[in-house]
Design a protein around this motif. Structure first.
Motif, PDB file in Angstrom:
ATOM      1  N   LEU A 130       0.820  -1.208   0.000  1.00 50.83           N
ATOM      2  CA  LEU A 130       0.000   0.000   0.000  1.00 50.83           C
ATOM      3  C   LEU A 130       0.857   1.262   0.000  1.00 50.83           C
ATOM      4  O   LEU A 130       0.585   2.218  -0.726  1.00 50.83           O
ATOM      5  N   THR A 189       0.819   3.740  -3.270  1.00 47.93           N
ATOM      6  CA  THR A 189       0.183   5.047  -3.095  1.00 47.93           C
ATOM      7  C   THR A 189       1.182   6.170  -2.850  1.00 47.93           C
ATOM      8  O   THR A 189       0.864   7.329  -3.087  1.00 47.93           O
ATOM      9  N   LYS A 195       1.870   7.039   0.038  1.00 48.10           N
ATOM     10  CA  LYS A 195       1.301   7.665   1.238  1.00 48.10           C
ATOM     11  C   LYS A 195       1.441   6.727   2.426  1.00 48.10           C
ATOM     12  O   LYS A 195       1.551   5.517   2.270  1.00 48.10           O
ATOM     13  N   CYS A 215       0.626   4.330   5.656  1.00 45.99           N
ATOM     14  CA  CYS A 215      -0.393   3.319   5.938  1.00 45.99           C
ATOM     15  C   CYS A 215      -0.284   2.901   7.399  1.00 45.99           C
ATOM     16  O   CYS A 215       0.779   2.491   7.852  1.00 45.99           O
ATOM     17  N   TYR A 223      -4.050   9.222   3.561  1.00 48.35           N
ATOM     18  CA  TYR A 223      -3.341   8.050   4.051  1.00 48.35           C
ATOM     19  C   TYR A 223      -4.300   6.873   4.022  1.00 48.35           C
ATOM     20  O   TYR A 223      -5.495   7.050   3.776  1.00 48.35           O
ATOM     21  N   THR A 224      -3.773   5.680   4.262  1.00 45.48           N
ATOM     22  CA  THR A 224      -4.619   4.493   4.340  1.00 45.48           C
ATOM     23  C   THR A 224      -4.512   3.860   5.724  1.00 45.48           C
ATOM     24  O   THR A 224      -3.494   4.018   6.412  1.00 45.48           O
ATOM     25  N   CYS A 227      -9.313   4.424   2.838  1.00 44.84           N
ATOM     26  CA  CYS A 227      -8.595   5.532   2.225  1.00 44.84           C
ATOM     27  C   CYS A 227      -9.150   6.812   2.853  1.00 44.84           C
ATOM     28  O   CYS A 227     -10.331   7.104   2.706  1.00 44.84           O
ATOM     29  N   TRP A 264      -8.913   9.136  -5.797  1.00 42.91           N
ATOM     30  CA  TRP A 264      -7.555   8.992  -6.348  1.00 42.91           C
ATOM     31  C   TRP A 264      -6.776   7.949  -5.536  1.00 42.91           C
ATOM     32  O   TRP A 264      -6.137   7.058  -6.102  1.00 42.91           O
ATOM     33  N   LEU A 265      -6.849   8.068  -4.198  1.00 37.57           N
ATOM     34  CA  LEU A 265      -6.133   7.135  -3.332  1.00 37.57           C
ATOM     35  C   LEU A 265      -6.677   5.718  -3.495  1.00 37.57           C
ATOM     36  O   LEU A 265      -5.911   4.752  -3.578  1.00 37.57           O
ATOM     37  N   LYS A 297      -5.295   4.133  -6.558  1.00 47.51           N
ATOM     38  CA  LYS A 297      -3.912   3.685  -6.334  1.00 47.51           C
ATOM     39  C   LYS A 297      -3.889   2.369  -5.552  1.00 47.51           C
ATOM     40  O   LYS A 297      -3.094   1.475  -5.841  1.00 47.51           O
ATOM     41  N   VAL A 298      -4.765   2.244  -4.561  1.00 45.53           N
ATOM     42  CA  VAL A 298      -4.841   1.015  -3.756  1.00 45.53           C
ATOM     43  C   VAL A 298      -5.260  -0.162  -4.637  1.00 45.53           C
ATOM     44  O   VAL A 298      -4.632  -1.232  -4.602  1.00 45.53           O
TER      45      VAL A 298
END
Length: 144
Positions: A16, A20, A22, A24, A41-42, A71, A81-82, A85-86
């Motif tokens: 992840l 991303t 970002k 996690c 963030y996730t 997300c 968007w996130l 990506k995931v």
């Protein structure tokens, strides 16, 4: 061999982050430099585990893991968007059919990745924090 969850969760969280770019968190808000991360963030949550295939006394059973990815963002477009990506990180394949991101867990091979639920964002467009929930099922078999 019984599938241990911690290595799977760690491998999935690493995918992840790579997919991303970002932070996690696993089961909680991610920390960056000891402080709570700013969106986006996730948050990765492990859900029920099932075993199947061989008889219970056989140590070579297959396993299915279910994970939820939340997300978290400040805007709906950012959450979508996130989530894109995931999904790409967990389900994306290259032209040869190989996974774009390897899920490497010692002693195990992930032979199937499936989208279990794509709930989208909540309906309130004025929300200050937006979350987008996705669930994935990962199927494992002992390697070797």
């Amino acid at each position: 061999m019984i599938l241990e969850r911690r290595p799977v969760t760690d491998a999935l969280a690493a995918v992840l982050v790579a997919a991303t770019g970002k932070p996690c968190g696993t089961g909680a808000l991610p920390l960056v430099g000891g402080k709570p991360a700013e969106p986006p963030y996730t948050v990765l949550r492990s859900l029920p585990l099932t075993l199947g295939g061989a008889p219970f006394t056989d140590q070579r059973e297959d396993a299915s893991t279910l994970y939820q990815v939340e997300c978290v963002a400040r805007q709906h477009t950012q959450a979508e968007w996130l989530a894109d990506k995931v999904r790409t990180g967990l389900l994306g394949r290259d032209i040869r059919g190989a996974w774009l991101y390897d899920l490497s867990v010692p002693g195990w091979s992930c032979y199937a990745r499936d989208l279990d639920l794509d709930a989208g964002t909540e309906p309130d467009p004025s929300a200050v924090i937006v979350s987008y929930v996705i669930r994935f099922q990962l199927d494992w078999t002992p390697a070797g």
